[in-house]
Design a protein around this motif. Structure first.
Motif, PDB file in Angstrom:
ATOM      1  N   PRO A   1       2.059   0.753 -12.701  1.00 42.17           N
ATOM      2  CA  PRO A   1       2.629   1.908 -13.395  1.00 42.17           C
ATOM      3  C   PRO A   1       3.014   3.062 -12.473  1.00 42.17           C
ATOM      4  CG  PRO A   1       0.873   1.010 -14.716  1.00 42.17           C
ATOM      5  CD  PRO A   1       0.852   0.262 -13.400  1.00 42.17           C
ATOM      6  N   SER A   2       2.227   3.331 -11.448  1.00 45.50           N
ATOM      7  CA  SER A   2       2.549   4.449 -10.549  1.00 45.50           C
ATOM      8  C   SER A   2       3.743   4.158  -9.639  1.00 45.50           C
ATOM      9  CB  SER A   2       1.326   4.813  -9.702  1.00 45.50           C
ATOM     10  OG  SER A   2       0.989   3.750  -8.835  1.00 45.50           O
ATOM     11  N   GLN A   3       4.138   2.894  -9.527  1.00 44.98           N
ATOM     12  CA  GLN A   3       5.267   2.518  -8.681  1.00 44.98           C
ATOM     13  C   GLN A   3       6.600   2.492  -9.430  1.00 44.98           C
ATOM     14  OE1 GLN A   3       3.599  -1.237  -7.470  1.00 44.98           O
ATOM     15  NE2 GLN A   3       3.053  -0.437  -5.452  1.00 44.98           N
ATOM     16  N   ARG A   4       6.571   2.658 -10.741  1.00 44.68           N
ATOM     17  CA  ARG A   4       7.817   2.619 -11.516  1.00 44.68           C
ATOM     18  C   ARG A   4       8.867   3.607 -11.024  1.00 44.68           C
ATOM     19  NH1 ARG A   4       4.961   3.449 -16.486  1.00 44.68           N
ATOM     20  NH2 ARG A   4       3.644   1.625 -16.674  1.00 44.68           N
ATOM     21  N   PRO A   5       8.520   4.878 -10.738  1.00 45.80           N
ATOM     22  CA  PRO A   5       9.556   5.804 -10.269  1.00 45.80           C
ATOM     23  C   PRO A   5      10.248   5.342  -8.978  1.00 45.80           C
ATOM     24  CG  PRO A   5       7.646   7.033 -11.006  1.00 45.80           C
ATOM     25  CD  PRO A   5       7.242   5.568 -10.978  1.00 45.80           C
TER      26      PRO A   5
ATOM     27  N   ALA B   1      15.065   2.691  -6.267  1.00 46.66           N
ATOM     28  CA  ALA B   1      15.715   1.555  -5.606  1.00 46.66           C
ATOM     29  C   ALA B   1      16.885   1.036  -6.440  1.00 46.66           C
ATOM     30  CB  ALA B   1      14.701   0.440  -5.358  1.00 46.66           C
ATOM     31  N   VAL B   2      16.712   0.981  -7.747  1.00 46.50           N
ATOM     32  CA  VAL B   2      17.799   0.524  -8.623  1.00 46.50           C
ATOM     33  C   VAL B   2      19.005   1.453  -8.472  1.00 46.50           C
ATOM     34  CG1 VAL B   2      18.480   0.128 -11.025  1.00 46.50           C
ATOM     35  CG2 VAL B   2      16.204  -0.579 -10.249  1.00 46.50           C
ATOM     36  N   ARG B   3      18.741   2.734  -8.391  1.00 54.68           N
ATOM     37  CA  ARG B   3      19.841   3.700  -8.192  1.00 54.68           C
ATOM     38  C   ARG B   3      20.457   3.574  -6.807  1.00 54.68           C
ATOM     39  NH1 ARG B   3      16.544   8.117 -11.311  1.00 54.68           N
ATOM     40  NH2 ARG B   3      17.593   7.989 -13.334  1.00 54.68           N
TER      41      ARG B   3
ATOM     42  N   ARG C   1      12.279   2.294   1.356  1.00 51.31           N
ATOM     43  CA  ARG C   1      12.394   2.412   2.817  1.00 51.31           C
ATOM     44  C   ARG C   1      13.778   1.917   3.232  1.00 51.31           C
ATOM     45  NH1 ARG C   1       6.996  -0.357   5.404  1.00 51.31           N
ATOM     46  NH2 ARG C   1       5.470   1.177   4.689  1.00 51.31           N
ATOM     47  N   ALA C   2      14.306   2.491   4.286  1.00 52.52           N
ATOM     48  CA  ALA C   2      15.655   2.122   4.751  1.00 52.52           C
ATOM     49  C   ALA C   2      15.773   0.627   5.030  1.00 52.52           C
ATOM     50  CB  ALA C   2      16.011   2.932   5.997  1.00 52.52           C
ATOM     51  N   GLU C   3      14.783   0.038   5.691  1.00 53.69           N
ATOM     52  CA  GLU C   3      14.876  -1.383   6.021  1.00 53.69           C
ATOM     53  C   GLU C   3      14.781  -2.268   4.777  1.00 53.69           C
ATOM     54  OE1 GLU C   3      10.488  -0.269   6.813  1.00 53.69           O
ATOM     55  OE2 GLU C   3      12.440   0.687   7.042  1.00 53.69           O
ATOM     56  N   VAL C   4      14.027  -1.828   3.786  1.00 47.99           N
ATOM     57  CA  VAL C   4      13.922  -2.594   2.540  1.00 47.99           C
ATOM     58  C   VAL C   4      15.236  -2.492   1.761  1.00 47.99           C
ATOM     59  CG1 VAL C   4      12.681  -2.833   0.347  1.00 47.99           C
ATOM     60  CG2 VAL C   4      11.420  -2.361   2.461  1.00 47.99           C
ATOM     61  N   LEU C   5      15.818  -1.302   1.715  1.00 47.61           N
ATOM     62  CA  LEU C   5      17.105  -1.136   1.031  1.00 47.61           C
ATOM     63  C   LEU C   5      18.186  -1.986   1.693  1.00 47.61           C
ATOM     64  CD1 LEU C   5      17.052   2.682   0.241  1.00 47.61           C
ATOM     65  CD2 LEU C   5      16.734   0.787  -1.367  1.00 47.61           C
ATOM     66  N   ARG C   6      18.153  -2.091   3.030  1.00 42.72           N
ATOM     67  CA  ARG C   6      19.109  -2.988   3.717  1.00 42.72           C
ATOM     68  C   ARG C   6      18.912  -4.426   3.256  1.00 42.72           C
ATOM     69  NH1 ARG C   6      17.993   0.257   8.121  1.00 42.72           N
ATOM     70  NH2 ARG C   6      16.509  -1.251   8.975  1.00 42.72           N
ATOM     71  N   GLY C   7      17.665  -4.836   3.131  1.00 44.41           N
ATOM     72  CA  GLY C   7      17.368  -6.179   2.654  1.00 44.41           C
ATOM     73  C   GLY C   7      17.836  -6.396   1.224  1.00 44.41           C
TER      74      GLY C   7
ATOM     75  N   PRO D   1       0.802  -1.219   0.000  1.00 45.07           N
ATOM     76  CA  PRO D   1       0.000   0.000   0.000  1.00 45.07           C
ATOM     77  C   PRO D   1       0.844   1.284   0.000  1.00 45.07           C
ATOM     78  CG  PRO D   1      -0.149  -1.113   2.125  1.00 45.07           C
ATOM     79  CD  PRO D   1       0.627  -2.006   1.205  1.00 45.07           C
ATOM     80  N   ASP D   2       2.057   1.207   0.514  1.00 44.85           N
ATOM     81  CA  ASP D   2       2.942   2.371   0.548  1.00 44.85           C
ATOM     82  C   ASP D   2       3.692   2.445  -0.777  1.00 44.85           C
ATOM     83  OD1 ASP D   2       4.849   4.332   0.962  1.00 44.85           O
ATOM     84  OD2 ASP D   2       5.832   3.308   2.627  1.00 44.85           O
ATOM     85  N   PRO D   3       3.444   3.477  -1.597  1.00 46.38           N
ATOM     86  CA  PRO D   3       4.116   3.564  -2.893  1.00 46.38           C
ATOM     87  C   PRO D   3       5.629   3.753  -2.787  1.00 46.38           C
ATOM     88  CG  PRO D   3       2.879   5.561  -2.456  1.00 46.38           C
ATOM     89  CD  PRO D   3       2.550   4.596  -1.356  1.00 46.38           C
ATOM     90  N   GLU D   4       6.114   4.124  -1.615  1.00 45.57           N
ATOM     91  CA  GLU D   4       7.553   4.315  -1.400  1.00 45.57           C
ATOM     92  C   GLU D   4       8.199   3.127  -0.689  1.00 45.57           C
ATOM     93  OE1 GLU D   4       9.273   7.116  -2.513  1.00 45.57           O
ATOM     94  OE2 GLU D   4       7.389   7.448  -3.577  1.00 45.57           O
ATOM     95  N   TRP D   5       7.493   2.039  -0.568  1.00 45.40           N
ATOM     96  CA  TRP D   5       7.962   0.878   0.183  1.00 45.40           C
ATOM     97  C   TRP D   5       9.354   0.417  -0.247  1.00 45.40           C
ATOM     98  CZ3 TRP D   5       9.105  -4.159  -1.309  1.00 45.40           C
ATOM     99  CH2 TRP D   5       9.297  -5.075  -0.270  1.00 45.40           C
TER     100      TRP D   5
END
Length: 91
Positions: free
Chosen positions: A35-39, A44-46, A12-18, A5-9
Motif C-alpha cells: 500500500p505505501s508503494q502505490r504512489p 512510474a505509470v505517468r 529510479r532513472a535506470e529502472v525507468l530506462r528498463g 527496500p527503496d520505496p522510490e525504486w
C-alpha cells in the motif's frame, strides 16, 4: 517492487530506462506493490506513458480492517491513466 527496500525504486532513472525497453518490446509490466508503494507506482505509470502497466491484486487494499483510504484515492488516480489497468486477483 514490493520486496524492494527503496520505496522510490520504480522511479529510479535506470529502472525507468528498463521500463521503456519493456514498452519498446511491446510488452506490459505487472506491478506488485505494498500500500505505501502505490504512489510511486502511479509516478512510474505517468513517467512511461507508452507502457501498459497492470496493478496486481487491486493494489492490495487493506480490506481485513475495512480501510478504504488511501486505497480508493490511489485506484482513482490509476483509473485516470490511459496506460494503466487493475487486476482484481487474490482477494
Amino acid at each position: 517492487m514490493q520486496e524492494e527496500p527503496d520505496p522510490e525504486w520504480l522511479v529510479r532513472a535506470e529502472v525507468l530506462r528498463g521500463l521503456k525497453a519493456v514498452a519498446d518490446a511491446g510488452l506490459a509490466y505487472d506491478v506488485l506493490v505494498t500500500p505505501s508503494q502505490r504512489p510511486t507506482a502511479i509516478g512510474a505509470v505517468r513517467a512511461v506513458p507508452q507502457l501498459r502497466f497492470v496493478l496486481d491484486h487491486g493494489g492490495k487494499p487493506v480490506i481485513d480492517i475495512g480501510e478504504r483510504e488511501p486505497w480508493a484515492s490511489h485506484i482513482g488516480e490509476f483509473a485516470q491513466l490511459p496506460n494503466a489497468a487493475v487486476r482484481l486477483s487474490g482477494w
